[in-house]
Design a protein around this motif. Structure first.
Motif, PDB file in Angstrom:
ATOM      1  N   UNK A  60     -18.843 -39.736 -35.017  1.00 18.76           N
ATOM      2  CA  UNK A  60     -17.604 -39.454 -33.829  1.00 18.76           C
ATOM      3  C   UNK A  60     -18.081 -39.503 -32.369  1.00 18.76           C
ATOM      4  N   UNK A  61     -17.401 -39.789 -31.768  1.00 20.14           N
ATOM      5  CA  UNK A  61     -17.665 -40.187 -30.183  1.00 20.14           C
ATOM      6  C   UNK A  61     -16.622 -39.065 -29.317  1.00 20.14           C
ATOM      7  N   UNK A  62     -15.759 -38.324 -29.966  1.00 21.89           N
ATOM      8  CA  UNK A  62     -14.508 -37.408 -29.211  1.00 21.89           C
ATOM      9  C   UNK A  62     -15.535 -36.328 -28.859  1.00 21.89           C
ATOM     10  N   UNK A  63     -14.935 -35.758 -27.533  1.00 21.69           N
ATOM     11  CA  UNK A  63     -15.680 -34.758 -26.926  1.00 21.69           C
ATOM     12  C   UNK A  63     -15.623 -33.504 -27.707  1.00 21.69           C
ATOM     13  N   UNK A  64     -16.787 -32.550 -27.570  1.00 18.54           N
ATOM     14  CA  UNK A  64     -16.938 -31.534 -28.573  1.00 18.54           C
ATOM     15  C   UNK A  64     -17.266 -30.235 -27.491  1.00 18.54           C
ATOM     16  N   UNK A  65     -16.510 -29.408 -27.445  1.00 15.25           N
ATOM     17  CA  UNK A  65     -16.704 -28.125 -26.840  1.00 15.25           C
ATOM     18  C   UNK A  65     -17.154 -26.844 -27.722  1.00 15.25           C
ATOM     19  N   UNK A  66     -18.247 -26.240 -27.171  1.00 15.56           N
ATOM     20  CA  UNK A  66     -18.756 -25.125 -28.069  1.00 15.56           C
ATOM     21  C   UNK A  66     -18.257 -23.727 -27.958  1.00 15.56           C
ATOM     22  N   UNK A  67     -18.095 -22.847 -28.679  1.00 22.01           N
ATOM     23  CA  UNK A  67     -17.211 -21.618 -28.393  1.00 22.01           C
ATOM     24  C   UNK A  67     -18.271 -20.747 -28.806  1.00 22.01           C
ATOM     25  N   UNK A  68     -18.846 -19.647 -28.028  1.00 24.71           N
ATOM     26  CA  UNK A  68     -19.763 -18.815 -28.619  1.00 24.71           C
ATOM     27  C   UNK A  68     -19.841 -17.547 -27.829  1.00 24.71           C
ATOM     28  N   UNK A  69     -20.306 -16.688 -28.605  1.00 27.52           N
ATOM     29  CA  UNK A  69     -20.381 -15.132 -27.926  1.00 27.52           C
ATOM     30  C   UNK A  69     -21.729 -14.612 -27.716  1.00 27.52           C
ATOM     31  N   UNK A  70     -22.534 -15.642 -28.064  1.00 20.93           N
ATOM     32  CA  UNK A  70     -23.992 -15.108 -28.116  1.00 20.93           C
ATOM     33  C   UNK A  70     -24.590 -15.823 -26.852  1.00 20.93           C
ATOM     34  N   UNK A  71     -25.174 -15.133 -25.837  1.00 18.15           N
ATOM     35  CA  UNK A  71     -25.972 -15.723 -24.616  1.00 18.15           C
ATOM     36  C   UNK A  71     -26.871 -16.352 -25.098  1.00 18.15           C
ATOM     37  N   UNK A  72     -27.732 -16.170 -26.103  1.00 18.36           N
ATOM     38  CA  UNK A  72     -28.887 -17.046 -26.520  1.00 18.36           C
ATOM     39  C   UNK A  72     -28.551 -18.411 -27.152  1.00 18.36           C
ATOM     40  N   UNK A  73     -27.195 -18.758 -27.151  1.00 21.07           N
ATOM     41  CA  UNK A  73     -26.862 -19.985 -27.582  1.00 21.07           C
ATOM     42  C   UNK A  73     -26.868 -21.007 -26.391  1.00 21.07           C
ATOM     43  N   UNK A  74     -26.605 -20.176 -25.321  1.00 21.42           N
ATOM     44  CA  UNK A  74     -26.215 -21.086 -24.219  1.00 21.42           C
ATOM     45  C   UNK A  74     -27.238 -22.082 -23.719  1.00 21.42           C
ATOM     46  N   UNK A  75     -28.828 -21.636 -23.958  1.00 25.57           N
ATOM     47  CA  UNK A  75     -29.751 -22.617 -23.535  1.00 25.57           C
ATOM     48  C   UNK A  75     -29.659 -23.721 -24.683  1.00 25.57           C
ATOM     49  N   UNK A  76     -29.294 -23.561 -25.975  1.00 24.88           N
ATOM     50  CA  UNK A  76     -29.136 -24.553 -26.846  1.00 24.88           C
ATOM     51  C   UNK A  76     -28.090 -25.444 -26.523  1.00 24.88           C
ATOM     52  N   UNK A  77     -26.974 -25.007 -25.985  1.00 22.98           N
ATOM     53  CA  UNK A  77     -25.732 -25.790 -25.672  1.00 22.98           C
ATOM     54  C   UNK A  77     -25.972 -26.536 -24.519  1.00 22.98           C
ATOM     55  N   UNK A  78     -26.563 -26.002 -23.476  1.00 26.27           N
ATOM     56  CA  UNK A  78     -26.600 -26.504 -22.079  1.00 26.27           C
ATOM     57  C   UNK A  78     -27.621 -27.685 -22.459  1.00 26.27           C
TER      58      UNK A  78
END
Ligand code: CA
Length: 229
Positions: A72-90
């Motif tokens: 799928x090509x639709x936009x995906x937004x991640x929702x997280x409470x963990x700061x350590x996830x941010x590197x992975x997401x960005x």
């Protein structure tokens, strides 16, 4: 704005909060509490955007993101409470379009959802089944057949003229700037291409037999762009 949003969140209170705010904007919301049901829901092909919680009971949100991106090509937004996830997401490789951190401001969440939907619609004006064929006061335009009829008479448009007219019809009621129009139709960065846009609009109006002083369809909004009311 109309869209179907897939909300994947296993914490009921957060899921309900997201649903409430998104529905108040007119979006249709599908709630899923785990990855497997989210994948099944996306199979329907009607999802326009997904919000994924990172910590889910059956798989983590990154795995789900990867599985969704395979198809799928639709936009995906991640929702997280963990700061350590941010590197992975960005990190760009995963294919998430944006993220919000918990606790989030629901209005900010809604704003980010809208931004992503606008981005997709701007560059893919044909997305969404409802948009294939449009009829505006006797101007019928079909993306499927690439035909345009004005009061039943076929207009002989070039592909560029067709794309311009279709884009304006698709965004009926909104003022489209020359820049947006150029980038959507030509697919290139806008660098003072105002004359290009203007001359194509002029030819288009001519083919539509528009009265030059008071065009019925494509109106100029001085200093801004064009609109079909
Ligand atoms: Ca969770």
């Amino acid at each position: 704005m109309e869209a179907e949003i897939l909300v994947v969140e296993d914490e009921p209170s957060i899921a309900q909060l997201e649903k409430l705010y998104l529905e108040s904007e007119g979006f249709t919301v599908h709630l899923c509490a785990d990855g497997a049901s989210a994948l099944a829901a996306a199979e329907g092909g009607t999802v326009d955007l997904a919000l994924l919680d990172v910590m889910l009971p059956d798989m983590d949100g990154f795995t789900l993101l990867g599985r969704l991106r395979e198809k799928h090509l639709f936009p995906i937004l991640m929702v997280t409470a963990r700061v350590e996830d941010l590197d992975k997401i960005t990190g760009l490789t995963l294919g998430a379009d944006d993220y919000v951190t918990k606790p989030f401001n629901p209005l900010e969440l809604v704003a980010r959802v809208k931004t992503q939907l606008r981005r997709v619609r701007q560059y893919n004006p044909g997305r969404g089944a409802a948009a294939e064929s449009l009829d505006i006061r006797g101007l019928q335009i079909s993306r499927e057949t690439h035909q345009c009829l004005l009061y039943g008479e076929r207009l002989n448009l070039t592909p560029l003229e067709f794309s311009i007219l279709y884009y304006l019809c698709r965004n009926q009621g909104r003022v489209v700037s020359s820049e947006e129009l150029f980038e959507a139709v030509w697919g290139e960065k806008y660098l003072d291409n105002n004359n290009t846009v203007m001359s194509h609009i002029a030819r288009l109006r001519e083919k539509m037999h528009e009265p030059s002083r008071r065009p019925r369809f494509i109106k100029t909004v001085w200093g801004v762009g064009y609109t079909i009311e």
